[in-house]
Design a protein around this motif. Structure first.
Motif, mmCIF file in Angstrom:
data_model
loop_
_atom_site.group_PDB
_atom_site.id
_atom_site.type_symbol
_atom_site.label_atom_id
_atom_site.label_comp_id
_atom_site.label_asym_id
_atom_site.label_seq_id
_atom_site.Cartn_x
_atom_site.Cartn_y
_atom_site.Cartn_z
ATOM 1 N N ARG A 1 41.888 14.505 -31.232
ATOM 2 C CA ARG A 1 41.993 14.440 -32.697
ATOM 3 C C ARG A 1 42.146 12.964 -33.015
ATOM 4 N NH1 ARG A 1 42.984 18.974 -35.587
ATOM 5 N NH2 ARG A 1 43.206 20.867 -34.381
ATOM 6 N N SER B 1 51.711 14.496 -37.799
ATOM 7 C CA SER B 1 51.211 15.566 -38.671
ATOM 8 C C SER B 1 49.893 15.188 -39.325
ATOM 9 C CB SER B 1 52.237 15.899 -39.746
ATOM 10 O OG SER B 1 53.395 16.421 -39.165
ATOM 11 N N ALA C 1 45.238 11.730 -30.825
ATOM 12 C CA ALA C 1 46.055 12.697 -30.095
ATOM 13 C C ALA C 1 45.148 13.379 -29.078
ATOM 14 C CB ALA C 1 46.668 13.722 -31.030
ATOM 15 N N PHE D 1 47.148 15.666 -36.700
ATOM 16 C CA PHE D 1 46.862 17.071 -36.419
ATOM 17 C C PHE D 1 46.342 17.824 -37.640
ATOM 18 C CE2 PHE D 1 49.128 16.286 -32.507
ATOM 19 C CZ PHE D 1 48.388 17.051 -31.619
ATOM 20 N N VAL E 1 44.904 16.322 -26.480
ATOM 21 C CA VAL E 1 45.545 17.599 -26.153
ATOM 22 C C VAL E 1 44.943 18.055 -24.834
ATOM 23 C CG1 VAL E 1 46.031 19.945 -26.910
ATOM 24 C CG2 VAL E 1 45.759 18.122 -28.606
#
Length: 115
Positions: free
Chosen positions: A35, A18, A85, A21, A87
Motif C-alpha cells: 500500500r 491509517s 506499508a 491503509f 503486508v
C-alpha cells in the motif's frame, strides 16, 4: 545515501498508518501486498506488517527481517517520497523470493525505474 533505516524513515504514528491503509492504491503479488501513498516530506517512510493468520513468531520475524533488508537495499532507487506499508503473508519464501516480490511491487507502483 545511508543504507540503514533511520527512525524518521519508519512509519509509526497511528493516524499516518491509517491514511496509508485507507488508500485504495494497493499492489499485490503472491505473498506480499504494498500500500503506497505519496507524502510531502523529503524522504520515504515504510511499515512492515503481517496479518494475524501469519502464525509462528520465528517465521513471521524472519519474513519481516528479509523484506526490511530488501527495502534497505532498494531504497536508493526510489523516485519520489512515499509512505508505504508492506503486508507480508505466510509461505515458503527465501530472501531471493522476497527480493523479487518487493522489486516487482515497487516497479508496478512506478516507485523505482523499470529495468
Amino acid at each position: 545515501m545511508r543504507k540503514n533505516l533511520t527512525k524518521a524513515e519508519i512509519l509509526r504514528s497511528k493516524p499516518e498508518i491509517s491514511i496509508v491503509f485507507s488508500s485504495k492504491v494497493v499492489y499485490r503479488t503472491q505473498g506480499l501486498h504494498l500500500r503506497i501513498v505519496e507524502n510531502d516530506l523529503g524522504w520515504s517512510r515504510v511499515l512492515f506488517t503481517t496479518p494475524r493468520m501469519f502464525r509462528g513468531a520465528v517465521a513471521r520475524n524472519r519474513a519481516r527481517r528479509h523484506v526490511r533488508e530488501v527495502y534497505r537495499l532498494i531504497k536508493g532507487q526510489l523516485r519520489g517520497h512515499y509512505d508505504m506499508a508492506f503486508v507480508l503473508y505466510p509461505g515458503l519464501y527465501e530472501f531471493s523470493d522476497r527480493f523479487l516480490q518487493v522489486e516487482t511491487l515497487l516497479r508496478r507502483a512506478e516507485a523505482i525505474p523499470q529495468s
